[in-house]
Design a protein around this motif. Structure first.
Motif, PDB file in Angstrom:
ATOM      1  N   MET A  80     -10.258 -32.730  -0.373  1.00  0.00           N
ATOM      2  CA  MET A  80     -10.786 -31.374  -0.453  1.00  0.00           C
ATOM      3  C   MET A  80     -12.432 -31.393  -0.213  1.00  0.00           C
ATOM      4  SD  MET A  80     -10.916 -28.986  -3.750  1.00  0.00           S
ATOM      5  CE  MET A  80      -9.453 -28.165  -3.499  1.00  0.00           C
ATOM      6  N   GLU A  81     -12.968 -30.922   0.627  1.00  0.00           N
ATOM      7  CA  GLU A  81     -14.272 -30.597   1.020  1.00  0.00           C
ATOM      8  C   GLU A  81     -14.914 -29.510   0.068  1.00  0.00           C
ATOM      9  OE1 GLU A  81     -16.749 -29.521   4.927  1.00  0.00           O
ATOM     10  OE2 GLU A  81     -14.822 -30.689   5.209  1.00  0.00           O
ATOM     11  N   PHE A  82     -16.151 -29.925  -0.151  1.00  0.00           N
ATOM     12  CA  PHE A  82     -16.738 -29.010  -0.959  1.00  0.00           C
ATOM     13  C   PHE A  82     -18.524 -29.073  -0.919  1.00  0.00           C
ATOM     14  CE2 PHE A  82     -15.855 -32.742  -3.681  1.00  0.00           C
ATOM     15  CZ  PHE A  82     -17.194 -32.925  -4.301  1.00  0.00           C
ATOM     16  N   LYS A  83     -19.173 -28.390  -1.206  1.00  0.00           N
ATOM     17  CA  LYS A  83     -20.606 -28.447  -1.058  1.00  0.00           C
ATOM     18  C   LYS A  83     -21.409 -28.519  -2.403  1.00  0.00           C
ATOM     19  CE  LYS A  83     -20.665 -26.664   3.378  1.00  0.00           C
ATOM     20  NZ  LYS A  83     -21.637 -26.249   4.484  1.00  0.00           N
ATOM     21  N   VAL A  84     -22.651 -29.256  -2.407  1.00  0.00           N
ATOM     22  CA  VAL A  84     -23.282 -29.411  -3.661  1.00  0.00           C
ATOM     23  C   VAL A  84     -24.591 -28.518  -3.540  1.00  0.00           C
ATOM     24  CG1 VAL A  84     -24.321 -31.020  -5.177  1.00  0.00           C
ATOM     25  CG2 VAL A  84     -22.291 -31.543  -4.044  1.00  0.00           C
ATOM     26  N   ASN A  85     -25.027 -27.599  -4.457  1.00  0.00           N
ATOM     27  CA  ASN A  85     -26.405 -27.028  -4.278  1.00  0.00           C
ATOM     28  C   ASN A  85     -27.427 -27.806  -4.610  1.00  0.00           C
ATOM     29  OD1 ASN A  85     -25.008 -24.515  -3.692  1.00  0.00           O
ATOM     30  ND2 ASN A  85     -24.923 -24.134  -6.047  1.00  0.00           N
ATOM     31  N   GLY A  86     -28.718 -27.558  -4.085  1.00  0.00           N
ATOM     32  CA  GLY A  86     -29.845 -27.985  -4.346  1.00  0.00           C
ATOM     33  C   GLY A  86     -30.081 -29.587  -3.930  1.00  0.00           C
ATOM     34  N   ALA A  87     -30.781 -30.263  -4.660  1.00  0.00           N
ATOM     35  CA  ALA A  87     -31.279 -31.820  -4.493  1.00  0.00           C
ATOM     36  C   ALA A  87     -30.137 -32.599  -5.408  1.00  0.00           C
ATOM     37  CB  ALA A  87     -32.584 -32.093  -4.829  1.00  0.00           C
ATOM     38  N   LYS A  88     -28.844 -32.439  -5.001  1.00  0.00           N
ATOM     39  CA  LYS A  88     -27.636 -33.070  -5.922  1.00  0.00           C
ATOM     40  C   LYS A  88     -27.017 -33.869  -5.123  1.00  0.00           C
ATOM     41  CE  LYS A  88     -28.567 -30.857 -10.103  1.00  0.00           C
ATOM     42  NZ  LYS A  88     -29.491 -31.388 -10.884  1.00  0.00           N
ATOM     43  N   LEU A  89     -26.081 -34.767  -5.555  1.00  0.00           N
ATOM     44  CA  LEU A  89     -25.142 -35.391  -4.809  1.00  0.00           C
ATOM     45  C   LEU A  89     -23.870 -35.511  -5.421  1.00  0.00           C
ATOM     46  CD1 LEU A  89     -27.424 -38.876  -4.004  1.00  0.00           C
ATOM     47  CD2 LEU A  89     -26.899 -36.798  -2.348  1.00  0.00           C
ATOM     48  N   ALA A  90     -22.658 -35.535  -4.895  1.00  0.00           N
ATOM     49  CA  ALA A  90     -21.646 -35.614  -5.453  1.00  0.00           C
ATOM     50  C   ALA A  90     -21.100 -36.993  -5.039  1.00  0.00           C
ATOM     51  CB  ALA A  90     -20.586 -34.826  -5.194  1.00  0.00           C
ATOM     52  N   ILE A  91     -20.966 -37.985  -6.298  1.00  0.00           N
ATOM     53  CA  ILE A  91     -20.473 -39.153  -6.274  1.00  0.00           C
ATOM     54  C   ILE A  91     -19.080 -39.386  -6.837  1.00  0.00           C
ATOM     55  CG2 ILE A  91     -21.165 -41.327  -7.087  1.00  0.00           C
ATOM     56  CD1 ILE A  91     -23.604 -40.204  -5.491  1.00  0.00           C
ATOM     57  N   GLN A  92     -18.353 -40.195  -6.031  1.00  0.00           N
ATOM     58  CA  GLN A  92     -17.193 -40.721  -6.458  1.00  0.00           C
ATOM     59  C   GLN A  92     -17.215 -42.094  -7.163  1.00  0.00           C
ATOM     60  OE1 GLN A  92     -13.511 -40.875  -3.971  1.00  0.00           O
ATOM     61  NE2 GLN A  92     -12.283 -40.406  -5.616  1.00  0.00           N
ATOM     62  N   ARG A  93     -17.116 -42.296  -8.445  1.00  0.00           N
ATOM     63  CA  ARG A  93     -17.466 -43.431  -9.198  1.00  0.00           C
ATOM     64  C   ARG A  93     -16.316 -44.493  -8.806  1.00  0.00           C
ATOM     65  NH1 ARG A  93     -20.433 -43.483 -14.232  1.00  0.00           N
ATOM     66  NH2 ARG A  93     -21.441 -41.133 -14.639  1.00  0.00           N
ATOM     67  N   ASN A  94     -16.908 -45.782  -8.691  1.00  0.00           N
ATOM     68  CA  ASN A  94     -15.877 -47.061  -8.442  1.00  0.00           C
ATOM     69  C   ASN A  94     -15.362 -46.839  -9.665  1.00  0.00           C
ATOM     70  OD1 ASN A  94     -17.035 -47.232  -5.798  1.00  0.00           O
ATOM     71  ND2 ASN A  94     -18.406 -48.857  -6.286  1.00  0.00           N
ATOM     72  N   GLU A  95     -14.106 -47.726  -9.551  1.00  0.00           N
ATOM     73  CA  GLU A  95     -13.179 -47.895 -10.753  1.00  0.00           C
ATOM     74  C   GLU A  95     -13.438 -49.349 -11.103  1.00  0.00           C
ATOM     75  OE1 GLU A  95      -9.532 -46.543 -10.854  1.00  0.00           O
ATOM     76  OE2 GLU A  95      -9.826 -44.694  -9.804  1.00  0.00           O
ATOM     77  N   MET A  96     -13.418 -49.503 -12.570  1.00  0.00           N
ATOM     78  CA  MET A  96     -13.515 -50.871 -13.310  1.00  0.00           C
ATOM     79  C   MET A  96     -12.326 -51.834 -12.818  1.00  0.00           C
ATOM     80  SD  MET A  96     -15.076 -53.095 -15.322  1.00  0.00           S
ATOM     81  CE  MET A  96     -16.257 -52.069 -16.336  1.00  0.00           C
ATOM     82  N   ALA A  97     -12.392 -52.943 -12.403  1.00  0.00           N
ATOM     83  CA  ALA A  97     -10.897 -53.662 -12.263  1.00  0.00           C
ATOM     84  C   ALA A  97     -10.394 -54.110 -13.486  1.00  0.00           C
ATOM     85  CB  ALA A  97     -11.534 -55.039 -11.442  1.00  0.00           C
ATOM     86  N   MET A  98      -9.289 -54.158 -13.515  1.00  0.00           N
ATOM     87  CA  MET A  98      -8.425 -54.410 -14.710  1.00  0.00           C
ATOM     88  C   MET A  98      -8.383 -56.047 -14.832  1.00  0.00           C
ATOM     89  SD  MET A  98      -7.685 -51.607 -15.799  1.00  0.00           S
ATOM     90  CE  MET A  98      -6.133 -50.955 -16.502  1.00  0.00           C
ATOM     91  N   GLU A  99      -8.428 -56.751 -13.794  1.00  0.00           N
ATOM     92  CA  GLU A  99      -8.740 -58.220 -13.986  1.00  0.00           C
ATOM     93  C   GLU A  99      -9.766 -58.715 -12.906  1.00  0.00           C
ATOM     94  OE1 GLU A  99      -5.187 -60.788 -11.614  1.00  0.00           O
ATOM     95  OE2 GLU A  99      -4.531 -59.063 -13.242  1.00  0.00           O
ATOM     96  N   SER A 100     -10.227 -59.871 -13.542  1.00  0.00           N
ATOM     97  CA  SER A 100     -11.422 -60.507 -12.925  1.00  0.00           C
ATOM     98  C   SER A 100     -10.722 -61.131 -11.254  1.00  0.00           C
ATOM     99  CB  SER A 100     -12.135 -61.509 -13.470  1.00  0.00           C
ATOM    100  OG  SER A 100     -11.337 -62.736 -13.670  1.00  0.00           O
ATOM    101  N   GLU A 101     -11.632 -61.642 -10.605  1.00  0.00           N
ATOM    102  CA  GLU A 101     -11.277 -62.090  -9.260  1.00  0.00           C
ATOM    103  C   GLU A 101     -10.654 -63.639  -9.650  1.00  0.00           C
ATOM    104  OE1 GLU A 101     -14.550 -62.664  -6.600  1.00  0.00           O
ATOM    105  OE2 GLU A 101     -15.090 -60.618  -6.896  1.00  0.00           O
ATOM    106  N   GLY A 102     -10.884 -64.093 -10.710  1.00  0.00           N
ATOM    107  CA  GLY A 102     -10.147 -65.173 -11.456  1.00  0.00           C
ATOM    108  C   GLY A 102      -8.838 -65.012 -11.827  1.00  0.00           C
ATOM    109  N   GLY A 103      -8.413 -63.944 -12.206  1.00  0.00           N
ATOM    110  CA  GLY A 103      -7.408 -63.532 -12.748  1.00  0.00           C
ATOM    111  C   GLY A 103      -7.359 -62.985 -14.272  1.00  0.00           C
ATOM    112  N   ILE A 104      -8.517 -63.121 -14.756  1.00  0.00           N
ATOM    113  CA  ILE A 104      -8.589 -63.084 -16.179  1.00  0.00           C
ATOM    114  C   ILE A 104      -8.619 -61.379 -16.515  1.00  0.00           C
ATOM    115  CG2 ILE A 104     -10.264 -63.196 -18.177  1.00  0.00           C
ATOM    116  CD1 ILE A 104     -11.250 -65.702 -16.860  1.00  0.00           C
TER     117      ILE A 104
END
Length: 92
Positions: free
Chosen positions: A1-25
């Motif tokens: 969905m496309e939308f616009k932000v007013n003024g000097a603002k940015l819309a950010i889609q946060r990265n999600e926390m990985a459920m396990e580390s690269e080593g499998g923990i």
């Protein structure tokens, strides 16, 4: 969905926390609930500086902005001054 932000603002889609580390923990539940303060720019306000681009990776202040739900997605709307680090033109 496309939308616009007013003024000097940015819309950010946060990265999600990985459920396990690269080593499998597996990460503890307390860490999984924590929100990352990094993400991708989705929309740019009309009063923002010209160096911002959609899909640019940014790291922003931990308590910056407000969260809004648009459609089925949650975005953080932050002031461009709250961006601490950005990666121009390269994938991280």
């Amino acid at each position: 969905m496309e939308f616009k932000v007013n003024g000097a603002k940015l819309a950010i889609q946060r990265n999600e926390m990985a459920m396990e580390s690269e080593g499998g923990i597996l990460m503890p539940a307390a860490m999984q609930e924590e929100k990352l303060n990094e993400g991708i720019i989705i929309a740019i306000g009309d009063e923002c500086a010209e160096h911002w681009e959609p899909d640019m990776e940014v790291i922003f202040s931990a308590f910056a902005g407000s969260e809004v739900m648009i459609g089925h997605s949650v975005y953080s709307i932050i002031s461009e001054e709250d961006v601490l680090v950005y990666y121009p033109g390269e994938e991280v």
